[in-house]
Scaffold this motif. Structure first.
Motif, mmCIF file in Angstrom:
data_model
loop_
_atom_site.group_PDB
_atom_site.id
_atom_site.type_symbol
_atom_site.label_atom_id
_atom_site.label_comp_id
_atom_site.label_asym_id
_atom_site.label_seq_id
_atom_site.Cartn_x
_atom_site.Cartn_y
_atom_site.Cartn_z
ATOM 1 N N ILE B 29 -43.709 -12.992 79.086
ATOM 2 C CA ILE B 29 -42.800 -12.994 77.951
ATOM 3 C C ILE B 29 -41.112 -13.737 78.518
ATOM 4 C CG2 ILE B 29 -41.201 -11.707 76.678
ATOM 5 C CD1 ILE B 29 -43.764 -9.642 75.943
ATOM 6 N N LEU B 30 -41.022 -15.293 77.905
ATOM 7 C CA LEU B 30 -40.196 -15.404 78.579
ATOM 8 C C LEU B 30 -38.932 -15.544 78.100
ATOM 9 C CD1 LEU B 30 -41.563 -19.311 78.336
ATOM 10 C CD2 LEU B 30 -41.676 -17.546 80.843
ATOM 11 N N GLY B 31 -38.182 -14.597 77.018
ATOM 12 C CA GLY B 31 -37.563 -13.987 76.263
ATOM 13 C C GLY B 31 -37.398 -13.083 74.986
ATOM 14 N N ILE B 32 -36.542 -12.473 74.991
ATOM 15 C CA ILE B 32 -36.310 -12.370 72.832
ATOM 16 C C ILE B 32 -35.318 -12.768 72.855
ATOM 17 C CG2 ILE B 32 -36.355 -10.595 72.093
ATOM 18 C CD1 ILE B 32 -37.632 -8.640 74.466
ATOM 19 N N ALA B 149 -41.409 -6.259 77.953
ATOM 20 C CA ALA B 149 -39.776 -6.801 77.648
ATOM 21 C C ALA B 149 -39.059 -6.154 76.972
ATOM 22 C CB ALA B 149 -40.055 -8.037 77.344
ATOM 23 N N PHE B 150 -38.322 -5.991 77.113
ATOM 24 C CA PHE B 150 -36.803 -4.869 76.311
ATOM 25 C C PHE B 150 -35.706 -5.862 76.465
ATOM 26 C CE2 PHE B 150 -33.569 -3.652 79.064
ATOM 27 C CZ PHE B 150 -33.787 -3.435 80.515
ATOM 28 N N LYS B 151 -35.255 -5.735 75.050
ATOM 29 C CA LYS B 151 -34.295 -6.553 74.695
ATOM 30 C C LYS B 151 -32.875 -5.955 75.007
ATOM 31 C CE LYS B 151 -31.376 -9.981 72.808
ATOM 32 N NZ LYS B 151 -30.572 -11.211 73.274
#
Lengths: 735, 269
Positions: B29-32, B149-151
């Motif tokens: 996961i590279l980004g959100i 992953a978290f945002k």
């Protein structure tokens, strides 16, 4: 009629045949005048004795063939021919047999005020093996209960956190005692008279360190003649000069400069991950002035200046923290001026006063995030000692410290439990400028009481009180000590007491920490004995054995809600033994500490502390010939505990993985093993001595990992090895 | 001195054979991306996940859950265990429908994941005025193919009517350049850069109460299907040099501001 000319000729011959021969007798290499030494002129069987200044004189020496002989125990026999020339002024250099062994012939019966203290004199740390060429603080790491972490300047005393250790110069607190990396202490060793380690159960004169105290006492400059020293090795260079100014005063100036940075720069040149824009350097400067004011008063002032500096560009960030990239700059510097005055009021009463004036500067800048601390310091110590009777003696003193700080901070808050840190990039920004005061004021009373003058028991019901302005607390700390002097060679002792220290400034800061926290403290319990088998020499065997227990309370721990809180506790228990042996050319020492250090952190349970090292064994030995010294040190230390990381979560906003810690300090590194060897060779010249040495650290090239490196996502890990085999060499000249 | 210790650690890490952060191979996961990275209480936000699964196959499945930030930057564990009302929602990502294209199985999910921000009485409960003006975080935690992953979505009192302190928006129009010209597949020694929209100005209240006017700073993370960069993390005004014998099939730059704003630029064969 022939009688008169013969008589005249005889008188004339007789008058020409006798002439004085004089000179000076000095020790070769050191130029030390040798007094009360008998010199002989043969075959005339004339004798002279040197005076205080080494001067000798034969008033009437017949001219012609003769030789001067000096035959002194401990020195090479000296013979010089053709000295009987009129008007001859001689300088005789007498060479010692041994320049490498200890000179003090009296056992170290230094009257110790504090039975718990362990001390190394200058001669001991300059000559003892394992001290890396005579560094006093490195030599102190060979004492029982003392450990160090590789590659840093942290000293661990009996399993306590390095933040729980206090560092003193002449009794006054200083911020650091090592230059960065732990390579060298901040004072040139020849300016240090003594290094003291005060571990568990130390007396009331000092405080604010629940782990222990490392204290350096500067020397009194030599006043017999001018002395000098200069050295250069792979890492640094320096020199020192000391001597009399007049009959009542003397001075010492010394300094060192390190070019280790140039070495690192050359090594790092091919590394594309970072550039050393300014090579790491350090330097230090020490100045001492001493003056005897009158029969009762002595004045001494010490000045210490230290600076460490490093600048680099991290092209590639640290694997596990992309926030650590870009420009990196660190500067740590401090200076202190410590004037002292001692007054002997009478045979039984003495007063000592000293103040410490100085400034500490710390600047860390990491890619625009910074910590900038400028701290003006004034400290004060006063003490009056009085011997009321043969059975009662007191020491009453004050120990005060006041800091005025200006702090600029732009750093994320740092949460760390079990050595697993919130990444730099994730922490909440804390940016602020602040000024503040920190006062720590203390008073103490030491009492030495005996029931009778010849009693073997001495009772020391001591008391210490400290007031901390940051936490608005006053801590009363009883410290009881007990001594049983069975005879001059055997002493048993015990101690019990409370030791408090103020929280760290960042812990109690309103902007960064929690202003409600209070001072952590510990209860110490110690029993032990010291047996000296050497009788009245410095040859033989000494044994010291101690058992200690520390109960830590009110320990400051990280807290998610409040940054910090007083919720932690801990225990440290251990035993240590030190056996020293010295016999002629041989010196050896075995030091072993068995220790268990635990912490309890709310929410994380009880487990080993970060500095729990079960076994710590040092075996040190040296063999001296007339000009050579061969020394070595073997260390075995249990591996440090660490917290495993069992996963990580990707922070999509900061592009970093947040580690998920396993059970804290549940795993250990492999044991630390290291063998260091050193060879010194002395070359003796008339007016100076040259010493050349080769020092090889980690001869066996043991890996000794003490930390882990992780990939960016914590899926891969690798043990980071310690220092590899590291040979250094150097030369030193002195007189 | 923890930072100095970290530095010393870094100095020892030059020869480590770890997988490189810029390397795209296994699932990551590279980004959100939030369509609106900063909102008012009660608003709705749509999230998309930037994924890469070069060596994988098939679609991705997982879950997500949302809650008030438990204090992750203070050291709290990344979870919604403290919020009894938080519920997990299943998700699927169609790897053939990635944006702007599915080349190299790398791109932004076409699926959007909705997040409802609580009302002010809930999100601002026991929070200071400083926190409200700077923004309180509401987190969305995704778990896809075993990767979590978290945002953060910032919830604040900023208003669009205040030009110098408007709510944060994503950088837009990010464009790659190769050797100062149009984007292309780099060869060894080529220099890459990226440009994006203008930085926003905003006000932030420091912990000591001082209000600062700041200009956003953009950080760029570079990725490639093969090879490496001399600066895998760089500032928006810094170039990075590509190193590698084999030409990669795709390169990508992710642009972030310091308040959760997100954009990316991809070039692929």
């Amino acid at each position: 009629m022939y009688l008169l000319p013969l008589l005249f000729l005889s008188t004339l011959i007789h008058a020409q045949a006798l002439a004085p021969v004089s000179g000076t007798l000095l020790e070769r290499g050191t130029r030390k005048p040798l007094k009360d030494v008998s010199l002989f002129i043969l075959p005339h069987k004339l004798k002279a004795v040197s005076n205080e200044a080494g001067e000798f004189r034969f008033p009437e020496v017949p001219a012609g063939d003769c030789e001067l002989i000096v035959n002194l125990s401990g020195y090479q026999k000296f013979v010089r021919k053709n000295v009987c020339a009129p008007g001859a002024g001689l300088t005789v250099y007498l060479e010692k047999v041994f320049y490498t062994t200890f000179e003090t012939t009296v056992t170290s019966k230094v009257v110790k005020r504090d039975d718990q203290a362990q001390s190394l004199t200058q001669e001991e740390f300059l000559k003892a093996p394992g001290s890396f060429g005579g560094d006093p603080v490195r030599a102190a790491q060979n004492l029982p209960g003392v450990a160090a972490t590789a590659g840093t300047a942290q000293i661990i005393v009996q399993g306590a956190s390095p933040d729980d250790t206090g560092y003193l110069i002449n009794g006054h607190r200083v911020p650091i005692v090592f230059h960065f990396g732990g390579l060298s202490s901040v004072i040139i060793p020849e300016a240090v008279e003594r290094v003291d380690l005060l571990p568990a159960g130390y007396g009331p004169e000092y405080s604010r360190a629940i782990g222990g105290i490392i204290g350096l006492t500067t020397t009194n400059p030599k006043d017999d003649r001018i002395h000098g020293m200069a050295f250069v090795d792979l890492l640094n260079t320096g020199g020192l000069v000391q001597g009399p100014i007049d009959k009542d005063s003397s001075f010492l100036i010394g300094g060192r400069y390190s070019y280790i940075g140039q070495v690192l720069k050359a090594v790092a040149k091919e590394n594309e991950d970072f550039e050393l824009t300014a090579a790491p350097t350090y330097y230090d400067l020490t100045g001492i002035y001493r003056r005897k004011l009158d029969e009762k008063n002595e004045f001494k002032t010490t000045m210490v200046l230290s600076k460490d500096e490093l600048e680099l560009i991290l092209n590639k960030p640290a694997n596990d923290d992309p926030g650590l990239r870009g420009d990196f700059y660190n500067r740590t510097e401090f200076f202190r001026v410590i004037p002292q005055i001692s007054t002997r009021i009478n045979e039984k009463t003495r007063m000592d006063h000293s103040i410490g004036l100085g400034r500490d500067n710390l600047l860390v800048n990491i890619g625009g995030r910074y910590l900038d601390v400028q701290n003006n310091v004034i400290s004060h110590r006063s003490e009056i000692q009085n011997e009321w009777s043969e059975t009662y003696k007191t020491y009453l003193g004050l120990d005060n410290n006041y800091d005025r700080s200006k702090v600029r901070v732009n750093l994320p808050n740092s949460y760390s439990v079990g050595g697993v840190n919130t990444p730099f990039s994730v922490g909440e920004e804390r940016k602020f400028d602040t000024e503040g005061d920190d006062g720590q004021f203390g008073a103490y009373l030491r009492q030495e009481m005996k029931t009778s003058a010849d009693s073997k028991w001495t009772y020391l019901p001591n008391l210490r009180v400290d007031h901390f302005t940051l936490t608005r607390e006053t801590q009363l700390q009883p410290r009881l000590q007990l001594r049983y002097q069975y005879d001059s060679s055997l002493q048993l002792r015990g101690a019990w007491g409370k030791y408090a220290q103020a929280p760290l400034p960042q812990e109690v800061s309103a902007e960064y920490g929690n202003s409600d926290i209070t001072a952590p403290y510990a209860w110490h319990y110690v029993v032990g004995f010291r047996k000296d088998f050497r009788k009245d020499t410095n040859q033989g065997f000494e044994l010291t054995n101690n058992y200690f227990y520390k109960n830590l309370r009110n320990v400051v721990v990280p807290d998610v809600q409040k940054n910090y809180r007083n919720g932690g506790s801990g225990t440290i228990a251990g035993a240590e033994v030190q056996a020293k042996y010295r016999m002629n050319e041989w010196t050896s020492q075995l030091v072993y500490t068995l220790l268990r250090s635990e912490r309890t952190i709310p929410g994380f349970g009880t487990g080993p502390s970060e500095f729990d090292q079960t076994h710590n064994l040092n075996l040190i030995g040296a063999y001296n010939t007339d000009r050579w010294t061969f020394s070595g040190r073997l260390r075995f230390v249990s591996g440090l505990p660490f917290t495993p990381i069992r996963g990580a979560t990707f922070d999509a906003d900061n592009d970093v993985y947040v580690p998920l810690a396993g059970r804290i300090y549940s795993q250990r590194f492999d044991a630390f093993r290291q063998l260091d060897l050193r060879v010194d060779r002395k070359y003796i010249y008339d007016r100076w001595i040259l010493t050349a040495y080769v020092d090889i650290l980690n001869v066996l090239n043991s890996e000794n990992p003490q930390s882990l490196e992780y990939s960016f996502d914590y899926r891969q890990k690798k043990k980071v090895r310690g220092l590899p085999i590291l040979p250094t060499f150097g030369v030193k000249g002195e007189f | 001195m923890r930072y100095l210790a970290l530095l010393i650690l870094c100095l020892a890490c030059g020869d480590t054979k770890f997988r490189k952060v810029e390397e795209l191979q296994t699932f990551r996961i590279l980004g959100i991306k939030a369509d609106t990275p900063e909102v008012s209480p009660g608003a709705s936000v749509n999230l998309q996940v930037l994924v890469s699964d070069v060596e994988g196959s098939g679609n991705l499945s997982g879950t997500y859950i949302t809650c008030i930030d438990p204090g992750i930057s203070q050291g709290a564990r990344v979870s919604c265990d403290h919020d009894s009302t938080a519920t997990e929602t299943s998700l699927t990502i169609d790897m053939t429908a990635l944006q702007p294209n599915a080349t190299g199985r790398t791109g932004l999910s076409s699926e959007t994941f909705s997040v409802s921000i609580p009302a002010s009485s809930i999100i601002y409960a026991r929070r200071s005025e400083r926190d409200r003006s700077n923004g309180v975080a509401f987190v969305a935690i995704f778990t896809i193919n075993g990767v979590t992953a978290f945002k953060r979505i910032l919830v604040s009192s900023r208003s669009v009517s205040d030009a110098d302190n408007a709510p944060n928006t994503n950088p837009t129009g990010s464009t790659l350049s190769l050797n100062g010209a149009a984007a292309g597949i780099p060869s060894d020694g080529d220099v890459l850069s990226v440009s994006t929209s203008a930085a926003q100005v905003y006000r932030q209240t420091r912990v000591d109460g001082v209000v600062e006017t700041r200009t956003e700073r953009f950080e760029v993370a570079w990725y490639t299907s093969s090879g490496e960069f001399d600066r895998p993390k760089a500032g928006i005004d810094e170039e990075t040099e590509f190193k590698g014998d084999d030409e990669p099939s795709l390169i990508m730059a992710i642009i972030r501001d310091e308040r959760g704003g997100f954009d990316f630029a991809k070039f692929s064969l």
